[in-house]
Design an enzyme around this catalytic site. Structure first.
Site, PDB file in Angstrom:
ATOM      1  CE  LYS A 148     -12.513  39.550  32.333  1.00  0.00           C
ATOM      2  NZ  LYS A 148     -13.456  39.117  30.743  1.00  0.00           N
TER       3      LYS A 148
HETATM    4  P1  NAD Z   1     -10.458  33.261  22.965  1.00  0.00           P
HETATM    5  O1  NAD Z   1      -8.470  33.597  23.190  1.00  0.00           O
HETATM    6  O2  NAD Z   1     -10.862  32.227  21.901  1.00  0.00           O
HETATM    7  O3  NAD Z   1      -9.335  34.062  21.064  1.00  0.00           O
HETATM    8  C1  NAD Z   1      -8.470  34.941  21.544  1.00  0.00           C
HETATM    9  C2  NAD Z   1      -8.545  35.539  19.454  1.00  0.00           C
HETATM   10  O4  NAD Z   1      -8.015  36.787  19.541  1.00  0.00           O
HETATM   11  C3  NAD Z   1      -7.547  33.774  18.963  1.00  0.00           C
HETATM   12  O5  NAD Z   1      -7.941  33.932  17.784  1.00  0.00           O
HETATM   13  C4  NAD Z   1      -6.411  34.582  19.102  1.00  0.00           C
HETATM   14  O6  NAD Z   1      -5.267  34.394  18.026  1.00  0.00           O
HETATM   15  C5  NAD Z   1      -6.474  36.015  18.957  1.00  0.00           C
HETATM   16  N1  NAD Z   1      -6.013  36.932  19.099  1.00  0.00           N
HETATM   17  C6  NAD Z   1      -4.869  37.127  19.988  1.00  0.00           C
HETATM   18  N2  NAD Z   1      -3.713  38.153  20.188  1.00  0.00           N
HETATM   19  C7  NAD Z   1      -3.629  38.568  18.687  1.00  0.00           C
HETATM   20  C8  NAD Z   1      -3.170  40.208  17.863  1.00  0.00           C
HETATM   21  N3  NAD Z   1      -2.282  40.139  18.577  1.00  0.00           N
HETATM   22  N4  NAD Z   1      -3.629  39.454  16.669  1.00  0.00           N
HETATM   23  C9  NAD Z   1      -4.731  39.319  16.400  1.00  0.00           C
HETATM   24  N5  NAD Z   1      -5.558  38.225  16.794  1.00  0.00           N
HETATM   25  C10 NAD Z   1      -4.823  38.207  18.520  1.00  0.00           C
HETATM   26  O7  NAD Z   1     -10.726  34.664  23.452  1.00  0.00           O
HETATM   27  P2  NAD Z   1     -12.394  34.846  23.704  1.00  0.00           P
HETATM   28  O8  NAD Z   1     -12.779  34.174  24.598  1.00  0.00           O
HETATM   29  O9  NAD Z   1     -12.976  34.737  21.974  1.00  0.00           O
HETATM   30  O10 NAD Z   1     -12.060  36.237  23.938  1.00  0.00           O
HETATM   31  C11 NAD Z   1     -12.292  37.480  22.921  1.00  0.00           C
HETATM   32  C12 NAD Z   1     -12.063  38.746  23.487  1.00  0.00           C
HETATM   33  O11 NAD Z   1     -13.789  39.029  23.756  1.00  0.00           O
HETATM   34  C13 NAD Z   1     -11.814  39.345  24.776  1.00  0.00           C
HETATM   35  O12 NAD Z   1     -11.475  40.507  24.609  1.00  0.00           O
HETATM   36  C14 NAD Z   1     -12.063  38.795  25.582  1.00  0.00           C
HETATM   37  O13 NAD Z   1     -12.286  38.922  26.833  1.00  0.00           O
HETATM   38  C15 NAD Z   1     -14.092  38.876  25.691  1.00  0.00           C
HETATM   39  N6  NAD Z   1     -15.224  38.180  25.654  1.00  0.00           N
HETATM   40  C16 NAD Z   1     -14.755  36.975  26.121  1.00  0.00           C
HETATM   41  C17 NAD Z   1     -16.188  36.626  26.176  1.00  0.00           C
HETATM   42  C18 NAD Z   1     -16.791  35.236  26.023  1.00  0.00           C
HETATM   43  O14 NAD Z   1     -17.744  34.326  26.547  1.00  0.00           O
HETATM   44  N7  NAD Z   1     -14.787  34.143  26.057  1.00  0.00           N
HETATM   45  C19 NAD Z   1     -17.340  37.268  26.828  1.00  0.00           C
HETATM   46  C20 NAD Z   1     -16.874  38.460  26.676  1.00  0.00           C
HETATM   47  C21 NAD Z   1     -16.058  38.996  25.823  1.00  0.00           C
END
Ligand code: NAD
Length: 461
Positions: A148
């Protein structure tokens, strides 16, 4: 993110106890855990995310009887890389940025894991997320280890030009530590396909290290530049594939479910749209801008348009603004946390009125929060199972890059579903064998594959 600073020596974070009320296994005593944490120099603050993730692994390791040498190896990452690099801003001034790449384990294949662009990224968070990638890749059966990385930056504070320079300069700083056969990053919070394209392009100019197919150094690229169909929605697709596979066992029909989503970015919005397509009804959503609800249903596609236009769920006209407490107390069948780590702590766990938590985000539930959920009979589908769709389709993208192929969406979705169903089956089998909760079972299934690999490889020299 909650503070992670340790003030004094405390007992290490306890993983949630194995549970099903039927001869559950007792976790290792706090004393034994403390000894291992001290021996390995691990943080002992129970609020520290790394301490929490390692504790959960050690608990599963204890339940399955994993040899001590493997617990030790897995409790620390192999490499922790930290870089500082200057970037020229639009106003002509120079700013220094901090970036990370943590390579946790590569026993099963090259390091693999996303890059987070967030103003609050810390080394311990990146270490935890790298560790979870090792577990996830093992569970879902792809030939990768875990890594990561990230940049301490808020992408919303920078113009497109500044972000491009930041990303390209970061790529140069870590270029000798990544590679298509060694460490393959991908998107995470705050990063997307455009950033991946700049990374692939920058890396491909470094001809002496790029090799024959340099763009395979990164996944989550745009489809026009080596990306895979289905990668953008893959994590949400995997969340829904897991729900469809697991809900019937919990006596719930996906098409009859109501659900709420925390975080409406990549994972949250795709989970919402795909679950809605299965007939489920989204009734409440929250993100960093606010909390909204509509008991008659919120159209997941329409809300996605609004978020893309305005930057958040706030101000969405077809739902009412509600408070944080009202959001968590909204009665639903399924709650999908898809924002950041450690957001479901004790207060949130007490407020939640749901039957199942499907962890779209990584480590969204703290051990203390999880204990409350267990006491209240709420089932948790753990992140290393639930959100493994992203890395699975990243693997498909990498295979397509390496073999100069282009798969159609139907094939990608079908192969993804096979991986998700198999991972769910392995988790269920481990739960049955070890009489434990689903998180412990998922970790056990992941650790079993790692153990097999270490047993045949041995320890060099
Ligand atoms: P992203 O940046 O697209 O979205 C993040 C979301 O979280 C946004 O809607 C933001 O407004 C919200 N957020 C941030 N801080 C917040 C808070 N304090 N309160 C409420 N909402 C809040 O990110 P993503 O890619 O969707 O990732 C989200 C999660 O999924 C993370 O934990 C990431 O590690 C995990 N993840 C992502 C992927 C991927 O393929 N993108 C894969 C596996 C896991």
């Amino acid at each position: 993110m909650p503070p992670t600073t340790a003030t004094k020596k405390q007992k290490p974070a306890q993983s949630a106890p194995a549970h099903n009320g039927n001869g559950a296994v007792t976790p290792k005593s706090a004393g034994q855990m403390t000894a291992m944490f001290e021996e390995l120099g691990l943080p002992t603050d129970p609020n520290n995310l790394y301490a929490q993730t390692v504790s959960t692994m050690l608990h599963a390791a204890e339940v399955m009887g994993l040899p001590d040498y493997l617990k030790q190896i897995l409790a620390q990452p192999k490499n922790e890389i930290m870089v500082h690099f200057p970037v020229r801003m639009d106003n002509g001034k120079t700013r220094l940025f901090k970036g990370y790449r943590v390579q946790h384990n590569n026993a099963l294949g090259p390091y693999k894991g996303g890059l987070r662009f967030h103003h609050d990224v810390h080394l311990d968070d990146v270490k935890s997320l790298a560790f979870l990638m090792t577990m996830k890749c093992s569970l879902v059966g792809v030939p990768y280890g875990g890594g990561k990385g990230g940049i301490k930056v808020n992408p919303r504070d920078h113009s497109k030009g500044e972000m491009e320079r930041i990303v390209r300069r970061f790529t140069t700083a870590i270029a000798h530590n990544i590679g298509p056969d060694y460490d393959i990053p991908a998107p995470d919070v705050g990063s997307g396909s455009q950033h991946m394209a700049w990374i692939a392009d920058t890396y491909s100019f470094l001809s002496e290290i790029g090799g024959n197919n340099p763009i395979a150094v990164i996944t989550g690229k745009p489809v026009e530049y080596g990306g895979s169909l289905g990668r953008e929605k893959a994590t949400g697709q995997g969340v829904v594939d897991t729900l469809v596979e697991m809900l019937p066992e919990l006596k719930l029909k996906p098409e009859k479910c109501t659900f709420s989503v925390l975080g409406y970015g990549n994972v949250g919005s795709w989970s919402g749209k795909i679950f809605q397509d299965k007939g489920a009804k989204m009734v409440a959503v929250a993100d960093h801008t606010g909390f909204i609800a509509n008991p008659k249903g919120i159209d997941a596609f329409d809300l996605d348009e609004h978020v893309k236009k305005t930057g958040g769920v706030k101000g969405y006209g077809k739902a009412a603004a509600i408070s944080k407490d009202e959001f968590y107390k909204t009665k639903v069948d399924v709650f999908i946390p898809a924002a950041l780590e450690q957001m479901i702590q004790e207060p949130e766990a007490r407020m939640l009125d749901c039957k199942v938590v499907a962890e779209g985000a990584n480590a969204p539930t703290t051990p203390a929060g999880e204990r409350i959920l267990m006491e209240r009979g709420i089932e948790v589908l753990p992140a290393i199972l639930c959100n493994a769709g992203g890395v699975t389709v990243s693997y498909f993208e990498w295979v397509q890059n390496k073999t100069f192929q282009s798969w159609d969406l139907e094939y990608v979705d079908r192969e993804l579903n096979k991986h998700m169903v198999k991972a769910a089956q392995k988790t269920r089998a481990a739960r049955k064998q070890f009489n434990c909760d689903l998180r412990t079972a998922a970790y056990i299934a992941a650790l079993q594959r790692l153990q097999q690999a270490y047993e045949v490889r041995g320890i060099f020299p």
